[in-house]
Design a protein around this motif. Structure first.
Motif, PDB file in Angstrom:
ATOM      1  N   THR A 238       1.614  96.025 -10.711  1.00  0.00           N
ATOM      2  CA  THR A 238       0.874  94.715 -11.054  1.00  0.00           C
ATOM      3  C   THR A 238       1.159  94.069 -12.363  1.00  0.00           C
ATOM      4  N   ASP A 239       1.660  94.754 -13.412  1.00  0.00           N
ATOM      5  CA  ASP A 239       2.271  94.242 -14.605  1.00  0.00           C
ATOM      6  C   ASP A 239       3.267  93.353 -14.332  1.00  0.00           C
ATOM      7  N   ILE A 240       4.371  93.647 -13.534  1.00  0.00           N
ATOM      8  CA  ILE A 240       5.477  93.121 -13.203  1.00  0.00           C
ATOM      9  C   ILE A 240       5.082  91.905 -12.477  1.00  0.00           C
ATOM     10  N   ASP A 241       4.353  92.104 -11.467  1.00  0.00           N
ATOM     11  CA  ASP A 241       3.897  90.909 -10.533  1.00  0.00           C
ATOM     12  C   ASP A 241       3.160  89.708 -11.474  1.00  0.00           C
ATOM     13  N   PHE A 242       2.272  90.213 -12.415  1.00  0.00           N
ATOM     14  CA  PHE A 242       1.894  89.179 -13.546  1.00  0.00           C
ATOM     15  C   PHE A 242       2.980  88.427 -14.393  1.00  0.00           C
ATOM     16  N   ALA A 243       3.784  89.513 -14.931  1.00  0.00           N
ATOM     17  CA  ALA A 243       4.967  88.982 -15.539  1.00  0.00           C
ATOM     18  C   ALA A 243       5.863  87.811 -15.020  1.00  0.00           C
ATOM     19  N   THR A 244       6.179  88.154 -13.626  1.00  0.00           N
ATOM     20  CA  THR A 244       6.923  86.909 -12.960  1.00  0.00           C
ATOM     21  C   THR A 244       6.106  85.956 -12.707  1.00  0.00           C
ATOM     22  N   LYS A 245       4.772  86.108 -12.410  1.00  0.00           N
ATOM     23  CA  LYS A 245       3.833  84.760 -12.350  1.00  0.00           C
ATOM     24  C   LYS A 245       3.714  84.033 -13.488  1.00  0.00           C
ATOM     25  N   LEU A 246       4.083  84.653 -14.526  1.00  0.00           N
ATOM     26  CA  LEU A 246       3.842  83.901 -16.011  1.00  0.00           C
ATOM     27  C   LEU A 246       5.313  83.534 -16.521  1.00  0.00           C
ATOM     28  N   GLY A 247       6.237  83.693 -15.865  1.00  0.00           N
ATOM     29  CA  GLY A 247       7.612  83.259 -15.999  1.00  0.00           C
ATOM     30  C   GLY A 247       8.206  84.016 -17.194  1.00  0.00           C
ATOM     31  N   TYR A 248       7.985  85.326 -17.026  1.00  0.00           N
ATOM     32  CA  TYR A 248       8.342  86.336 -18.161  1.00  0.00           C
ATOM     33  C   TYR A 248       9.086  87.590 -17.114  1.00  0.00           C
ATOM     34  N   ILE A 249       9.982  88.151 -18.043  1.00  0.00           N
ATOM     35  CA  ILE A 249      10.556  89.385 -17.499  1.00  0.00           C
ATOM     36  C   ILE A 249      10.039  90.521 -18.420  1.00  0.00           C
ATOM     37  N   MET A 250      10.061  91.533 -17.845  1.00  0.00           N
ATOM     38  CA  MET A 250       9.748  92.605 -18.869  1.00  0.00           C
ATOM     39  C   MET A 250      11.135  93.656 -18.981  1.00  0.00           C
ATOM     40  N   LYS A 251      11.114  94.030 -20.471  1.00  0.00           N
ATOM     41  CA  LYS A 251      12.152  94.692 -20.700  1.00  0.00           C
ATOM     42  C   LYS A 251      11.652  95.951 -21.892  1.00  0.00           C
ATOM     43  N   ILE A 273       9.473  89.003 -22.091  1.00  0.00           N
ATOM     44  CA  ILE A 273      10.311  87.770 -22.759  1.00  0.00           C
ATOM     45  C   ILE A 273      10.507  86.678 -21.755  1.00  0.00           C
ATOM     46  N   PRO A 274      10.657  85.795 -22.084  1.00  0.00           N
ATOM     47  CA  PRO A 274      10.672  84.514 -21.388  1.00  0.00           C
ATOM     48  C   PRO A 274      12.000  84.648 -20.317  1.00  0.00           C
ATOM     49  N   LYS A 275      11.618  84.229 -19.077  1.00  0.00           N
ATOM     50  CA  LYS A 275      12.647  84.377 -18.021  1.00  0.00           C
ATOM     51  C   LYS A 275      13.983  83.711 -18.494  1.00  0.00           C
ATOM     52  N   GLN A 276      13.939  82.725 -19.294  1.00  0.00           N
ATOM     53  CA  GLN A 276      15.156  81.813 -19.580  1.00  0.00           C
ATOM     54  C   GLN A 276      15.844  82.380 -20.712  1.00  0.00           C
ATOM     55  N   HIS A 277      15.118  83.387 -21.511  1.00  0.00           N
ATOM     56  CA  HIS A 277      15.947  84.054 -22.483  1.00  0.00           C
ATOM     57  C   HIS A 277      17.177  84.890 -22.255  1.00  0.00           C
ATOM     58  N   ILE A 278      18.310  84.689 -22.904  1.00  0.00           N
ATOM     59  CA  ILE A 278      19.405  85.421 -22.644  1.00  0.00           C
ATOM     60  C   ILE A 278      19.476  86.954 -22.112  1.00  0.00           C
ATOM     61  N   LEU A 279      18.438  87.514 -22.824  1.00  0.00           N
ATOM     62  CA  LEU A 279      18.432  88.844 -22.751  1.00  0.00           C
ATOM     63  C   LEU A 279      17.692  89.284 -21.258  1.00  0.00           C
ATOM     64  N   SER A 280      16.971  88.403 -20.736  1.00  0.00           N
ATOM     65  CA  SER A 280      16.348  88.662 -19.482  1.00  0.00           C
ATOM     66  C   SER A 280      17.402  88.818 -18.357  1.00  0.00           C
ATOM     67  N   ASN A 281      18.490  88.471 -18.621  1.00  0.00           N
ATOM     68  CA  ASN A 281      19.490  88.600 -17.611  1.00  0.00           C
ATOM     69  C   ASN A 281      20.514  89.992 -17.710  1.00  0.00           C
ATOM     70  N   PHE A 432       1.088  94.577 -23.583  1.00  0.00           N
ATOM     71  CA  PHE A 432       2.378  94.416 -23.603  1.00  0.00           C
ATOM     72  C   PHE A 432       2.565  93.065 -24.723  1.00  0.00           C
ATOM     73  N   ARG A 433       3.532  93.374 -25.540  1.00  0.00           N
ATOM     74  CA  ARG A 433       3.787  92.527 -26.413  1.00  0.00           C
ATOM     75  C   ARG A 433       4.742  90.988 -25.657  1.00  0.00           C
ATOM     76  N   ILE A 434       4.263  89.889 -26.188  1.00  0.00           N
ATOM     77  CA  ILE A 434       5.276  89.067 -25.968  1.00  0.00           C
ATOM     78  C   ILE A 434       5.978  88.444 -26.934  1.00  0.00           C
ATOM     79  N   GLU A 435       7.268  88.704 -26.795  1.00  0.00           N
ATOM     80  CA  GLU A 435       8.125  88.627 -27.877  1.00  0.00           C
ATOM     81  C   GLU A 435       8.849  87.198 -28.189  1.00  0.00           C
ATOM     82  N   ASN A 436       8.631  86.744 -29.393  1.00  0.00           N
ATOM     83  CA  ASN A 436       9.004  85.534 -29.676  1.00  0.00           C
ATOM     84  C   ASN A 436      10.416  85.546 -30.268  1.00  0.00           C
ATOM     85  N   ILE A 437      11.423  85.570 -29.390  1.00  0.00           N
ATOM     86  CA  ILE A 437      12.741  85.977 -29.885  1.00  0.00           C
ATOM     87  C   ILE A 437      13.794  84.976 -29.521  1.00  0.00           C
TER      88      ILE A 437
END
Ligand code: HSE
Length: 437
Positions: A238-251, A273-281, A432-437
């Protein structure tokens, strides 16, 4: 310069130890050529627990012993390579090697993070190095980078994905829809997880590596008790589904950051972390460390963080480094702390935005009660969500997600304790923290 055979004593011949053997066999001539024919590392002894165990990697039977002390004290062994893991026998092996003035190469992050203070002191006293490139992020040469390449920099921050097992599990849960147990079994089968994967999934394997990164960058050993650590065991679909819906990836992220007052922030936890951040890949068993240094600016280190070949690659690099030092009489080229102590910021003072999920009884007024407590605490809400399970629209319990504005973690903890005490909240909130990186 004439060719110099350097004797190696391997303690441990599991995934990594046998990988080191194979790499030296395969690339021995190449290594010797690169050293301009001046060094020839050669395994002289191998300590294992069970001589009768069937092994895929074959080494001459006469090299094997069950007695690690026989390896350390063997006059033909110049360098001791500790690859058994753990913090007890491994400690004795490393200490005995240092006392015998034999340089040590190890991949043991738990040992150095938990008991590094006394081992580094011994290393200094005996003027005998400990090399530990394989302890952090597998094949990525991050120890060398911090010690040598960035020697002229103040390191402002390092954000790392440095546990391949957790990263692999999270990716398989995100992308392949696997359950947690199934994904963990895959990671074990692929040789990424430690023999006991507890430390992989509870965050401590990554935290040990982060402690070592901080020690390398800031010069003092760190008491692990001062470090905030959470693993991935509580992550649910459920957290993973939420993260996806909100445009985040969990790491599973390690954050190491220095503050203007010289204190450091050091924490490990699954974060959004935001999906577009390099670390999400950074996926699968891959690790990455995003580093910011005052002169060099931003850098990203990326590579395989676990597995036989990548870890053996780092061990062999340290062996060769040690061989050079042995030959050039260059003294202790291993790492030594250079400050007596330093301050680690209390986790309660660290600030980020947050994702918080509550399981609540589905009745009128629940959202209002939670929102009121947040409002009384002065914590702002930036979004809410409450999915309805189409297969169970009349469920007794529902999930409520709140996205919260930045506040100190201590303030959040106090506030969540009040919310958890509400009769409508049926289990411990997930944060979960939402990181400002
Ligand atoms: N088990 C570790 C990981 C590898 O999964 O990253 C060695 O540290």
């Amino acid at each position: 310069m004439s060719c110099n055979t350097i004797g190696l004593g391997l303690v441990g011949f599991g995934t990594v130890g046998s990988g080191v053997w194979e790499t030296l066999q395969r690339n021995g001539a190449l290594i010797s050529n690169r050293a301009k024919g001046t060094i020839q590392p050669e395994v002289k002894k191998i300590a294992v627990r069970d001589l009768k165990k069937q092994r895929d990697t074959k080494a001459p039977a006469e090299l094997f012993t069950t007695d690690w002390q026989a390896v350390v004290s063997d006059p033909s062994v110049d360098i001791v390579v500790e690859l058994i893991g753990g913090t007890t026998t491994a400690y004795d092996i490393v200490a005995a090697a240092l006392k015998a003035k034999k340089p040590v190469v190890t991949g043991n992050k738990a040992l150095l993070a938990e008991r590094g203070e006394s081992l580094f002191a011994l290393s200094k006293e005996m003027d005998t190095p400990i090399h530990f490139e394989a302890s952090i992020a597998g094949a990525i040469p991050i120890v060398k980078a911090i010690q040598d390449s960035y020697v002229g920099n103040e390191i402002n921050s390092m954000v790392g994905i440095i546990n391949g097992t957790s990263n692999y599990i999270l990716e398989r849960m995100f992308d392949a829809g696997l359950g947690y147990d199934e994904a963990l079994q895959e990671a074990k089968d692929l040789g990424y997880a430690e023999a006991d994967p507890t430390l992989d999934v509870n965050g401590w394997d990554a935290a040990h590596k982060a402690i070592l990164l901080a020690t390398l960058a800031y010069g003092f050993t760190i008491d692990p008790k001062k470090v905030y650590v959470r693993g991935i065991e509580r992550v649910r679909r459920t957290d993973i589904d939420f993260a996806t819906k909100l445009g985040y990836i969990m790491k599973l992220l390690c954050i190491v950051r220095s503050n203007a007052d010289g204190s450091i922030e050091l924490r490990t936890q699954p974060s959004f972390i935001p999906k577009q951040h390099i670390l999400s890949n950074v996926n699968g068993v891959f690790n990455a460390v995003a580093l910011h240094a005052d002169a060099a600016g931003d850098a990203l280190f990326y590579g395989r963080g676990a597995g036989q070949g990548p870890t053996a690659s780092a061990v062999v690099a340290d062996i060769i480094e040690t061989c050079y030092a042995t030959q050039e009489s260059a003294g202790n080229r291993g790492f030594l702390p250079y400050k007596d102590s330093g301050e680690v910021v209390d986790i309660n003072e660290t600030e980020t935005p947050y994702y918080v999920r509550f399981q609540v009884t589905d009745r009128p007024g629940v959202i209002a009660e939670i929102a009121q407590i947040l409002a009384d605490a002065g914590i702002g809400i930036s979004g809410t969500n409450s999915p309805i399970d189409p297969n169970n629209p009349d469920a007794e319990f529902v999930q409520l997600v709140f996205l919260l504005h930045t506040c100190p973690f201590g303030q959040l903890r106090e506030t969540l304790a009040k919310i958890e005490a509400l009769e409508c909240v049926t289990e411990r909130p997930t944060v979960f923290r939402i990181e400002n990186i």
